[in-house]
Design an enzyme around this catalytic site. Sequence first.
Site, short mmCIF file in Angstrom:
data_model
loop_
_atom_site.label_atom_id
_atom_site.label_comp_id
_atom_site.label_asym_id
_atom_site.label_seq_id
_atom_site.Cartn_x
_atom_site.Cartn_y
_atom_site.Cartn_z
N ASP A 1 -19.15 22.75 16.82
CA ASP A 1 -18.17 23.83 16.88
C ASP A 1 -18.73 25.16 16.37
OD1 ASP A 1 -18.27 23.06 14.17
OD2 ASP A 1 -16.46 21.86 14.38
N ASN B 1 -6.91 16.57 6.90
CA ASN B 1 -5.81 16.19 7.78
C ASN B 1 -6.26 15.24 8.90
OD1 ASN B 1 -7.26 17.93 9.40
ND2 ASN B 1 -5.57 19.34 9.83
N HIS C 1 -8.95 15.72 10.88
CA HIS C 1 -9.62 16.31 12.04
C HIS C 1 -11.10 15.98 12.05
CE1 HIS C 1 -10.44 20.08 9.47
NE2 HIS C 1 -11.63 19.69 9.86
N GLU D 1 -7.79 19.35 15.80
CA GLU D 1 -6.70 19.27 14.84
C GLU D 1 -5.63 18.27 15.29
OE1 GLU D 1 -6.99 20.67 12.07
OE2 GLU D 1 -7.80 22.70 12.17
#
Length: 241
Positions: free
Chosen positions: A67, A136, A138, A143
């Site tokens: 990314d 979380n 990811h 996400e």
Amino acid sequence: MNFYKAKDYQDMSRKAAAIVSAQIILKPDCVLGLATGSSPVGLYERLVEQYRSGDLDFSQITSVNLDEYKGLGPDHEQSYRKFMDSHLFDHVNIDKARTFVPDGLEEDSEKECARYDSIVEKTGGVDLQLLGLGNNGHIGFNEPGDSFAYGTHCVELTKSTIEANKRFFASEDEVPKFAYTMGIGNIMHARKILLIVSGKAKAQALKDALQGPVTPQLPASILQLHQNVFVVADEEAAQLL
């Protein structure tokens, strides 16, 4: 799934580096999928040490990064291209022409995502994909959501991810709100996946990812469906398993 418990962050980095090193030694022209953030820093340090000692050769390696922040150029101090240069590429004999990171300055999201998917395809496929785990759940910047994204896409970062990343910037306002990321489909096509997890803040996410239902609400849970996953977690991260 292969699970290895490490004593602490340093031990996790050492064990994970051994897996990456073995991949490079067994296939000197392999394609590595690389990750950024705090989790892989120790791993990269050990790979550099092994290169300097003459045990690793990166000259035939191709790399594709997961990314990049949208809006940041390669020379920005917090860009992921800059991160990779600082922590790995500048210290080993890798050919930078064969190191790929999404172009954060490309405004046309559709164009950039198609371009990056094409690059990944032309490499012949990732042999070993390195992943960290977000608080979380990811992986990359995939996400929690209603579905798994297949290919490279532009994602709006969640509040929790922005909060976690603000320590790298002067203020929260400076943290980019969007990023380009390889999709779950890209990740799952890797021949081998290495997930590294450290710290008690990741314990619940790791437990849910490995032992909970497979759901896009926790993107890392999809790894349960991959046939060749290696997980290296320190004692704090693995405390709920």
